[in-house]
Design an enzyme around this catalytic site. Sequence first.
Site, PDB file in Angstrom:
ATOM      1  N   LYS A 123       5.193   0.488 -11.211  1.00 17.35           N
ATOM      2  CA  LYS A 123       6.032   1.230 -12.155  1.00 17.35           C
ATOM      3  C   LYS A 123       7.190   0.386 -12.681  1.00 17.35           C
ATOM      4  CE  LYS A 123       8.568   3.856  -8.580  1.00 17.35           C
ATOM      5  NZ  LYS A 123       8.248   2.890  -7.501  1.00 17.35           N
TER       6      LYS A 123
ATOM      7  N   ARG B 229      10.626 -10.049  -0.457  1.00 13.56           N
ATOM      8  CA  ARG B 229      11.668  -9.100  -0.060  1.00 13.56           C
ATOM      9  C   ARG B 229      11.488  -8.717   1.397  1.00 13.56           C
ATOM     10  NH1 ARG B 229      11.605  -4.571  -4.744  1.00 13.56           N
ATOM     11  NH2 ARG B 229      11.687  -3.266  -2.885  1.00 13.56           N
TER      12      ARG B 229
HETATM   13  P1  AMP Z   1      12.639  -0.107  -4.849  1.00 15.86           P
HETATM   14  O1  AMP Z   1      12.965  -1.433  -5.415  1.00 15.86           O
HETATM   15  O2  AMP Z   1      12.643   0.991  -5.897  1.00 15.86           O
HETATM   16  O3  AMP Z   1      11.372  -0.109  -4.030  1.00 15.86           O
HETATM   17  O4  AMP Z   1      13.833   0.290  -3.843  1.00 15.86           O
HETATM   18  C1  AMP Z   1      14.130  -0.512  -2.726  1.00 15.86           C
HETATM   19  C2  AMP Z   1      14.856   0.304  -1.665  1.00 15.86           C
HETATM   20  O5  AMP Z   1      16.072   0.825  -2.223  1.00 15.86           O
HETATM   21  C3  AMP Z   1      14.088   1.525  -1.169  1.00 15.86           C
HETATM   22  O6  AMP Z   1      13.176   1.211  -0.141  1.00 15.86           O
HETATM   23  C4  AMP Z   1      15.242   2.390  -0.675  1.00 15.86           C
HETATM   24  O7  AMP Z   1      15.754   1.926   0.565  1.00 15.86           O
HETATM   25  C5  AMP Z   1      16.317   2.141  -1.731  1.00 15.86           C
HETATM   26  N1  AMP Z   1      16.208   3.095  -2.866  1.00 15.86           N
HETATM   27  C6  AMP Z   1      15.915   2.809  -4.167  1.00 15.86           C
HETATM   28  N2  AMP Z   1      15.933   3.923  -4.913  1.00 15.86           N
HETATM   29  C7  AMP Z   1      16.247   4.942  -4.067  1.00 15.86           C
HETATM   30  C8  AMP Z   1      16.372   6.343  -4.239  1.00 15.86           C
HETATM   31  N3  AMP Z   1      16.206   6.932  -5.437  1.00 15.86           N
HETATM   32  N4  AMP Z   1      16.702   7.082  -3.139  1.00 15.86           N
HETATM   33  C9  AMP Z   1      16.881   6.499  -1.924  1.00 15.86           C
HETATM   34  N5  AMP Z   1      16.738   5.193  -1.695  1.00 15.86           N
HETATM   35  C10 AMP Z   1      16.419   4.410  -2.753  1.00 15.86           C
END
Ligand code: AMP
Length: 214
Positions: free
Chosen positions: A13, A160
Amino acid sequence: MRLIFLGAPGCGKGTQAKLLKKNHDLPQISTGDLLREAVRAGSQLGVEAKGYMDSGALVPDRLVISLLENRIDGADCKKGFILDGFPRTRVQAEALDTALEEKKTPIDTVINFQVDMEQLVERLVGRRVCPQGHGEWHIKFNPPGVEGRCDTCGQELIQREDDQEERIRRRFEAFQKDTEPLIGYYEGQGKLQTVEALGKIEIVSGQIEAVINR
Ligand code: AMP
């Protein structure tokens, strides 16, 4: 046009949001990116969020909601936006609806990225990102021009912390428990559109364009 991209970690996404941003001149708002920026900057929010992020858990709603609300108040969001990785819980979805109702600018469409979980693990384990935040690549499906180097700044790409296998499992658990129920939430609002997300990047983006031009 106000869109939400909903899908499991690694479903593509973020990549699709960047493409749509470019083609439609809409801001892409990734709470994951905003949180990583806060961690890099060493802000109070970043310090609080880091432990949750590194372990693959969700950051508490109150932190993420205020971060998002501030961001969508930005002047560039008047023409619309793409939310990528938010909302991830029912509490976040309801807070977003309330904030947008006040401005009389509701969400138009929620795109549900459908995927096979096993294939997703392969995607995440092979993902590499630029340490300066210039983007992400995949060792097999989307390699950079020079192996292991960022196409924009040439720095060495990194994996990451949360893309290691046991953390991935934890992030999937968080997705299944907290985020998947939002499919029903937005279906109930008549806003959900599903795309098959594990195809080629151009095929998936074609499906998304078809949905939003409908
Ligand atoms: P992503 O890059 O979107 O996979 O986000 C990386 C990490 O950031 C996730 O594993 C969560 O720990 C945190 N995170 C990002 N967006 C959110 C959200 N909307 N609610 C809670 N934690 C979030």
